[in-house]
Motif scaffolding. Structure first.
Motif, PDB file in Angstrom:
ATOM      1  N   ARG A 142       2.286  -2.422   2.621  1.00  0.00           N
ATOM      2  CA  ARG A 142       1.368  -2.167   1.536  1.00  0.00           C
ATOM      3  C   ARG A 142       2.227  -2.498   0.223  1.00  0.00           C
ATOM      4  O   ARG A 142       3.080  -1.996   0.162  1.00  0.00           O
ATOM      5  CB  ARG A 142       0.580  -0.799   1.595  1.00  0.00           C
ATOM      6  N   GLN A 143       1.358  -3.065  -0.804  1.00  0.00           N
ATOM      7  CA  GLN A 143       1.913  -3.074  -2.022  1.00  0.00           C
ATOM      8  C   GLN A 143       1.206  -1.993  -2.968  1.00  0.00           C
ATOM      9  O   GLN A 143      -0.089  -1.971  -3.075  1.00  0.00           O
ATOM     10  CB  GLN A 143       1.709  -4.421  -2.761  1.00  0.00           C
ATOM     11  N   LEU A 144       1.944  -1.227  -3.619  1.00  0.00           N
ATOM     12  CA  LEU A 144       1.323  -0.267  -4.352  1.00  0.00           C
ATOM     13  C   LEU A 144       0.798  -0.879  -5.663  1.00  0.00           C
ATOM     14  O   LEU A 144       1.429  -1.873  -6.100  1.00  0.00           O
ATOM     15  CB  LEU A 144       2.244   0.755  -4.719  1.00  0.00           C
ATOM     16  N   ASP A 145      -0.323  -0.342  -6.197  1.00  0.00           N
ATOM     17  CA  ASP A 145      -0.556  -0.516  -7.406  1.00  0.00           C
ATOM     18  C   ASP A 145       0.237  -0.153  -8.528  1.00  0.00           C
ATOM     19  O   ASP A 145       0.904   0.935  -8.382  1.00  0.00           O
ATOM     20  CB  ASP A 145      -2.232   0.153  -7.648  1.00  0.00           C
ATOM     21  N   MET A 146      -0.025  -0.757  -9.601  1.00  0.00           N
ATOM     22  CA  MET A 146       0.633  -0.323 -10.755  1.00  0.00           C
ATOM     23  C   MET A 146      -0.201   0.062 -11.836  1.00  0.00           C
ATOM     24  O   MET A 146      -1.061  -0.780 -12.232  1.00  0.00           O
ATOM     25  CB  MET A 146       1.492  -1.611 -11.332  1.00  0.00           C
ATOM     26  N   LEU A 147      -0.075   1.372 -12.178  1.00  0.00           N
ATOM     27  CA  LEU A 147      -0.939   2.071 -13.309  1.00  0.00           C
ATOM     28  C   LEU A 147      -0.467   1.719 -14.608  1.00  0.00           C
ATOM     29  O   LEU A 147       0.701   1.743 -15.008  1.00  0.00           O
ATOM     30  CB  LEU A 147      -1.319   3.463 -13.244  1.00  0.00           C
ATOM     31  N   PRO A 189       3.899   3.215 -10.394  1.00  0.00           N
ATOM     32  CA  PRO A 189       3.508   3.283  -9.102  1.00  0.00           C
ATOM     33  C   PRO A 189       2.343   4.014  -8.752  1.00  0.00           C
ATOM     34  O   PRO A 189       2.381   5.241  -9.206  1.00  0.00           O
ATOM     35  CB  PRO A 189       4.687   3.189  -8.202  1.00  0.00           C
ATOM     36  N   HIS A 190       1.521   3.430  -8.148  1.00  0.00           N
ATOM     37  CA  HIS A 190       0.259   4.487  -7.560  1.00  0.00           C
ATOM     38  C   HIS A 190      -0.186   3.879  -6.129  1.00  0.00           C
ATOM     39  O   HIS A 190      -0.415   2.562  -5.906  1.00  0.00           O
ATOM     40  CB  HIS A 190      -0.816   4.039  -8.352  1.00  0.00           C
ATOM     41  N   ASP A 191      -0.410   5.135  -5.289  1.00  0.00           N
ATOM     42  CA  ASP A 191      -0.821   4.769  -3.997  1.00  0.00           C
ATOM     43  C   ASP A 191      -2.355   5.053  -4.005  1.00  0.00           C
ATOM     44  O   ASP A 191      -2.570   6.410  -3.732  1.00  0.00           O
ATOM     45  CB  ASP A 191       0.195   5.608  -2.932  1.00  0.00           C
ATOM     46  N   PRO A 192      -3.221   4.187  -3.805  1.00  0.00           N
ATOM     47  CA  PRO A 192      -4.339   4.472  -3.688  1.00  0.00           C
ATOM     48  C   PRO A 192      -4.911   5.266  -2.641  1.00  0.00           C
ATOM     49  O   PRO A 192      -6.329   5.972  -2.736  1.00  0.00           O
ATOM     50  CB  PRO A 192      -5.440   3.035  -3.885  1.00  0.00           C
TER      51      PRO A 192
END
Length: 229
Positions: A142-147, A189-192
């Protein structure tokens, strides 16, 4: 019940090989003054260091050489000693050292000097590697979102604090507050699937503070109390 160790195993294997080469069983024990004049005896005499190797595939075995004394009990055992000598010097045989005539050695055993050979046997002490835990589920990447989020740092009476360093704890993301006390962090980094607060460290004005903020909060305000004296 535990298995045999490396030296015990090497001794048993060498004794079995000697029995085949000599044509008779070779007991393991130190040479004695009253030894059977028609037999050979085998005794582990010395442990000698060997060159160690280093690899990257796991724990390497510890290497050493065990030096054995093979002694003839008397003239009647010379024929068996001859057969061992011929077998050991053949291709793929054992390493022989013809240095067993030291009088001090036989004095230590309390036995008269007798025809003997020294046999060097390489031994390894291995350590079992820990098995990797089984993978019970298919691997999923999974690719983490970037906040990117904004906030303000203020003191008492909502007074903006400028030039405060704001950094994400454990991450190389940092910035400074502007004259209005505002800051903006980009690329956090942000893990939804596992959302949670972001832990910040604030440094400045003689203080080091930490705060947890919700990056989804549209109005993040961090209040820094004045240092106590």
């Amino acid at each position: 019940m535990t298995g045999r160790g490396p030296i015990e195993t090497a001794t048993a294997e060498l004794a079995a090989w000697l029995a085949g080469a000599a044509g008779a069983a070779v007991p393991v024990g130190p040479p004695r003054p009253d030894a059977d004049p028609g037999r050979l005896t085998l005794w582990p005499l010395e442990l000698r260091p060997a060159r160690q190797t280093r690899g990257s595939g796991g724990p390497e075995p510890y290497r050493l050489t065990v030096r054995y004394l093979l002694a003839a009990g008397g003239p009647d055992a010379l024929a068996a000693l001859d057969r061992v000598l011929v077998a050991a010097t053949a291709a793929g045989g054992h390493t022989l050292v013809l240095e067993a005539g030291d009088p001090a050695l036989w004095s230590a055993f309390g036995a008269p000097p007798r025809p003997s050979l020294l046999i060097d046997v390489a031994v390894q002490v291995t350590h079992p590697s820990q098995p990797a835990a089984p993978v019970l589920r298919p691997l999923r990447l999974r690719q983490l979102d970037m906040l990117a989020f904004d906030g303000r740092v203020v003191g008492p009476a909502d007074q903006p604090l400028a030039a405060m360093r704001v950094e994400v704890v454990g991450q190389p993301y940092a910035t400074q507050t502007d004259p209005a006390g505002r800051f903006r962090l980009v690329g956090v980094p942000h893990d939804p699937e596992h959302p949670g607060p972001v832990r910040l460290r604030l440094t400045g004005r003689g203080q080091v503070l930490t705060a947890e903020v919700d990056p989804a909060d549209p109005d993040i305000v961090i209040v820094c109390a004045p240092p106590t004296r």
